[in-house]
Scaffold this motif. Structure first.
Motif: not given
Length: 186
Positions: A22, A25, A172, A175, A186
């Protein structure tokens, strides 16, 4: 792989799972953004692991994070929830959750969605800090200060600049996975 992950998450299986599936993202749907903002404001002054371990209790107590249902909760609901051991039983935080649901819905109505409002703060882009180590990751930024100030102006409570930065990381917008973390790719 464990020793390559961001070091903050290595203390428990819950942290590792959250980190890997999680954290960081990008989130664009209002339902998940509301869940994250509720949990981040509940975390203020506590460890994140406390909130992760109470997350299912929050889901049950706050109608699976449905902002409309939460906004309609009453003082009787607050009285009931301060007795609910599945969540953090802090009256002001519970009241803030209900209050914040109302402010969240007002923002969503004004901007078409909370997501559109929120992501406009970063020009709808992910901010990649490219941190080499956890020590390079800030606790707050000018952007999180701006977001917190605007949310407070719109009625939000228990959301200062540090909490807003954690929200930005969790959803997200930022980052902050360290450069050698496999989750960053990913």
């Amino acid at each position: 792989m464990d020793n390559l992950r961001c070091s903050w998450c290595l203390g428990s299986p819950e942290y590792i799972h959250y980190h890997d599936t999680e954290w960081g993202i990008p989130v664009y749907d209002d339902a998940t953004l509301f869940e994250c903002i509720v949990l981040e404001s509940a975390q203020a002054g506590l460890s994140w692991i406390t909130i992760l371990r109470k997350r299912e209790g929050y889901r049950a107590a706050f109608y699976n994070f449905d902002p409309v249902k939460v906004a309609n909760m009453t003082e009787q609901d607050v009285d009931r929830l301060v007795q609910d051991e599945r969540i953090v039983r802090h009256r002001a935080k519970i009241e803030a959750t209900i209050n914040n649901a109302k402010a969240f819905l007002a923002i969503a109505e004004e901007f078409g969605s909370f997501s559109d409002y929120y992501w406009a703060f970063s020009d709808h882009k992910v901010i990649d800090n490219q941190a080499q180590s956890l020590q390079e990751v800030p606790a707050l930024t000018e952007l999180s200060k701006r977001l917190a100030k605007d949310l407070k102006k719109r009625g939000f409570k228990f959301l200062g600049a540090t909490t807003c930065y954690a929200f930005m990381q969790a959803t997200g917008m930022v980052n902050d996975h360290v450069m050698d973390c496999p989750a960053r790719q990913e």
